[in-house]
Enzyme design. Sequence first.
Site, PDB file in Angstrom:
ATOM      1  N   SER A 150     -48.461 -65.968 -10.340  1.00  0.00           N
ATOM      2  CA  SER A 150     -48.690 -65.175  -9.125  1.00  0.00           C
ATOM      3  C   SER A 150     -50.130 -64.714  -8.974  1.00  0.00           C
ATOM      4  O   SER A 150     -50.795 -64.370  -9.968  1.00  0.00           O
ATOM      5  CB  SER A 150     -47.777 -63.943  -9.194  1.00  0.00           C
ATOM      6  OG  SER A 150     -48.175 -62.991  -8.250  1.00  0.00           O
ATOM      7  N   GLU A 169     -50.815 -61.949  -8.051  1.00  0.00           N
ATOM      8  CA  GLU A 169     -50.795 -60.561  -8.534  1.00  0.00           C
ATOM      9  C   GLU A 169     -51.473 -60.462  -9.915  1.00  0.00           C
ATOM     10  O   GLU A 169     -51.934 -59.400 -10.305  1.00  0.00           O
ATOM     11  CB  GLU A 169     -49.333 -60.089  -8.595  1.00  0.00           C
ATOM     12  CG  GLU A 169     -49.093 -58.654  -8.991  1.00  0.00           C
ATOM     13  CD  GLU A 169     -49.526 -57.598  -7.976  1.00  0.00           C
ATOM     14  OE1 GLU A 169     -49.766 -57.933  -6.807  1.00  0.00           O
ATOM     15  OE2 GLU A 169     -49.643 -56.424  -8.380  1.00  0.00           O
ATOM     16  N   TYR A 208     -45.357 -55.751 -13.332  1.00  0.00           N
ATOM     17  CA  TYR A 208     -45.015 -57.105 -12.864  1.00  0.00           C
ATOM     18  C   TYR A 208     -46.178 -58.064 -13.108  1.00  0.00           C
ATOM     19  O   TYR A 208     -45.992 -59.172 -13.625  1.00  0.00           O
ATOM     20  CB  TYR A 208     -44.672 -57.056 -11.366  1.00  0.00           C
ATOM     21  CG  TYR A 208     -44.591 -58.420 -10.707  1.00  0.00           C
ATOM     22  CD1 TYR A 208     -43.446 -59.205 -10.819  1.00  0.00           C
ATOM     23  CD2 TYR A 208     -45.677 -58.933  -9.983  1.00  0.00           C
ATOM     24  CE1 TYR A 208     -43.373 -60.458 -10.210  1.00  0.00           C
ATOM     25  CE2 TYR A 208     -45.615 -60.183  -9.378  1.00  0.00           C
ATOM     26  CZ  TYR A 208     -44.464 -60.942  -9.498  1.00  0.00           C
ATOM     27  OH  TYR A 208     -44.406 -62.187  -8.910  1.00  0.00           O
TER      28      TYR A 208
END
Length: 345
Positions: free
Chosen positions: A132, A134, A156
């Site tokens: 990701s 992220e 996460y």
Amino acid sequence: MNKRALITGVTGQDGSYLAELLYSKGYEVHGLRRRSSTFGTERIEHLIFGEEPKLQLHYGDLSDGNGLMRLIRELEPDEVYNLAAQSHVRVSFDQPTYTADTTAVGTLRLLEAIRDVQDDTGKQIRFYQASSSEMFGKVVETPQKETTPFYPRSPYGVAKVYSHWITINYRESYDLHASCGILFNHESPRRGETFVTRKITRGATRIKLGLQDKLFLGNLDAKRDWGFAGDYVEAMWRMLQQDKPDDYVVATNELYSVRDFCEKTFSRLDLDYRKYVEIDPRFYRPAEVELLLGDATKALTQLHWKPQTSFDQLVDMMCENDLAMAQNELLLTSGNAPSSKRSAA
Ligand code: NAP
Ligand code: GDD
């Protein structure tokens, strides 16, 4: 013979699009679903019912290594796509240990199962890991590409960094054909309703039809590189068709703020977002990712992949879907509903 694929996270947004794509390419498609007290299969109902189901489901969970091992041994798939995760960034601050167990260690359990079966049977099982953007978190360069260092800003994000590196480690240690797609945000009418884009299109369309008065959001200044999920699953598949495994950024290289998304959605419905959107600090995050913008040149040159759907088209398709849902809701409340089912579009 048809190739056989296993998708974890098949009940999620990407899993449903990927299952459709693989079926259309002639694969025998299998999916892992977790047991829950509700069906949770809204996005894939069109694939699992009917005379010839297009997708076969198996109960399992990324927290259950033995179950994963048994399933991989039984199926001996050609390709495994690991899309399962506790995927909500805000929730990961409330459930950090659960997020680590599923989103990080879950990947390790799956890799171990694949490695064991591959060792025992000699069958090569190709692996895709859903990495990701992220992971870039508090970005150290813009745009972000495959070589940009990671600086995750949430439990996460940290869990995804673990999964990313353990996938690379298994590739290098055990000669697995394992690739990571570093996907930037991608949305669709099937997006979960607690992610910001879908929250906005659901909220705005319900406001338009008088089903709610206000939409409460957090940080409107965050900026993202938003693409269409249907385009992005094609990139996942292309990664596993390469002779050599590798890692790729998948993105549009276009930047919009949450405010821009609100403006675009509400004005499409002839509404002024400033009259309806209110800030609720509960939606702020303890540490925020302010900006993500991807450079997908490597995917473009090596996978010949590029996004097909523009930002405006994405907003349009989400609004159209959610307007139909809101109209259905309205009919339901007036007792005249043609169908209580949500669209799987
Ligand atoms: P999603 O809609 O939230 O779907 C997540 C899937 O994982 C669901 O099928 C969920 O099952 C399943 N799952 C959760 N915990 C599990 C567990 N312990 N065991 C087995 N399955 C479990 O996510 P998405 O948007 O499709 O994203 C797919 C993957 O890409 C995720 O790994 C996500 O982190 C990653 N990713 C997404 C984006 C994006 O913008 N969408 C960008 C980069 C990376 P239930 O239906 O039972 O909850
Ligand atoms: N969810 C949510 N809800 N986000 C809000 C809200 C709100 O009410 N108001 C503002 N935001 C801001 C968040 O603070 C964040 O900066 C941005 O909108 C996007 O939030 P999400 O849509 O929840 O997505 P995300 O970027 O945090 O995470 C998604 O993309 C990642 C890829 O970068 C998820 O799909 C992750 O699984 C994925 O890895």
